[in-house]
Design an enzyme around this catalytic site. Structure first.
Site, PDB file in Angstrom:
ATOM      1  N   HIS A   1      48.100  41.385  43.150  1.00 40.28           N
ATOM      2  CA  HIS A   1      47.002  40.948  42.282  1.00 40.28           C
ATOM      3  C   HIS A   1      47.387  41.059  40.800  1.00 40.28           C
ATOM      4  CE1 HIS A   1      42.909  40.412  40.806  1.00 40.28           C
ATOM      5  NE2 HIS A   1      42.456  40.284  42.054  1.00 40.28           N
TER       6      HIS A   1
ATOM      7  N   GLU B   1      47.175  34.292  43.531  1.00 42.24           N
ATOM      8  CA  GLU B   1      47.332  35.174  44.684  1.00 42.24           C
ATOM      9  C   GLU B   1      47.560  34.357  45.956  1.00 42.24           C
ATOM     10  OE1 GLU B   1      43.816  37.962  44.511  1.00 42.24           O
ATOM     11  OE2 GLU B   1      43.516  36.718  42.732  1.00 42.24           O
TER      12      GLU B   1
ATOM     13  N   HIS C   1      38.512  43.140  48.607  1.00 44.09           N
ATOM     14  CA  HIS C   1      39.847  43.738  48.474  1.00 44.09           C
ATOM     15  C   HIS C   1      40.014  45.064  49.221  1.00 44.09           C
ATOM     16  CE1 HIS C   1      40.812  40.555  45.840  1.00 44.09           C
ATOM     17  NE2 HIS C   1      40.469  41.082  44.704  1.00 44.09           N
TER      18      HIS C   1
END
Length: 351
Positions: free
Chosen positions: A181, A316, A107
């Site tokens: 997210h 996602e 991420h």
């Protein structure tokens, strides 16, 4: 459509606001310009009573103390990159390997896009309010090449549709994969497990992963596996078919159902409250994570409610994980003169 803006706090002397959008149907969405975090989504159920359907906090201080990406943007590259390495034009870039269990890049690193204060502008139309968050990610930030000019739009309309749009351009070749997210629980953020939810995914294939959560490169069928959500299935039933009841997989969208430029990605339904959430996107894939790791640390959300494993799930929409290192995956490369642009809609209602 209505909006309110209040001060949420400060980070490094920069003001952080909380923007709440509401429509005529009683739906409310709260977002903050710190990490583009969606802190709250209130949606009426079949009985007309609203519940907050995303996991999150009521204060900036709690977000600053750490969280598992509750409602935040993930970037510059969401999901994982193997060993934090990728090559562009014969040059190899080394990123941080910031996920301790797997020793992979996750991420965007320990200070990804979720840990910056973004500027923002509001756009009001007859049937929607859009918040355009924007920032410049400089060349070399978190190890990524290129100065990236990014706009992330989050908006609510009168049709109970929540919009997540991304747009970016760069001054040198780079890689990019941006997602929201949020963790969803359509029964309410404080209602326990999502095992009773029913899920449908617009996918026939997925990308399996090794023990380090990096895709093996294979593309496998969902048929005859516990990952098969081609037709509506109770999540808890399929959890019994996979090790530890754990889902954290990239599903490849088949594009069989379209609405204009959007592809059907997912439909999530809670039979108890009657709430549903349909996900439409221009992205090629969707990551389904059922929150099995939420019990790894004590997370106390709004009103002090403790979030346990399976207390919320993520859907996602994204490019493929580790795509910088898999030539047969859709390319995440962005070149100067090109525009990265993807759109996702989360449509809420009851049935």
């Amino acid at each position: 459509m209505e909006k309110t803006i209040v001060k949420f706090g400060e980070v490094d002397g920069k003001v952080v606001d909380l923007i709440t959008l509401s429509n005529k149907n009683g739906m409310k969405v709260s977002v903050t310009n710190y990490g583009c975090i969606v802190t709250s989504i209130e949606v009426p159920g079949r009985d007309g009573k609203a519940a907050d359907v995303v996991l999150g906090y009521e204060s900036l201080e709690k977000y600053l103390a750490g969280h598992p990406f509750f409602g935040a943007i993930a970037g510059r590259f969401a999901n994982r990159i193997q060993d934090g390495k990728f090559s562009l034009d014969d040059y190899t870039y080394q990123l941080e390997t910031n996920e301790p269990p797997t020793v992979q890049h996750l991420h965007g690193g320990s200070k990804g896009f979720d840990k910056y204060v973004w500027g923002y502008d509001l756009e009001e139309t007859e049937g929607a309010i859009l918040v355009h968050f924007h920032r410049i990610s400089v060349d070399g930030e978190s190890g990524y090449p290129g100065t990236l000019d990014v706009t992330h739009t989050i908006g609510l309309d009168e049709e109970n549709q929540l919009h997540y749009n991304f747009r970016a351009h760069t001054d040198k070749p780079t890689v990019i994969n941006l997602v929201n997210h949020s963790y969803y629980n359509l029964a309410g953020h404080d209602s326990g497990s999502v095992a009773g939810h029913e899920l449908t995914l617009g996918a026939d294939f997925y990308t399996p992963v090794a023990e380090n959560m990096i895709p093996t490169g294979e593309i496998l069928k969902l048929a005859d596996t516990g990952l098969d959500f081609r037709t509506a299935a109770k999540i808890g039933d399929n959890m019994e078919k996979v090790e530890g009841g754990a889902f954290d997989f990239n599903f490849i969208l088949n594009g069989a159902k379209k609405e204009g430029e959007y592809t059907f990605a997912a439909d999530l339904y809670d039979p108890e409250s009657g709430r549903f959430m349909t996900v439409l996107t221009t992205q090629p894939a969707i990551q389904f994570y059922n929150g099995f790791k939420l019990s790894n640390k004590p997370w106390f959300g709004r009103s002090g409610y403790k979030y346990e494993a399976f207390g919320g799930l993520c859907l996602e929409t994204q490019g493929f994980p580790d795509s910088p290192n898999k030539a047969h995956f859709p390319s995440p490369r962005l070149n100067p003169g090109e525009i990265y642009e993807h759109k996702t809609i989360h449509r809420f209602g009851t049935r």
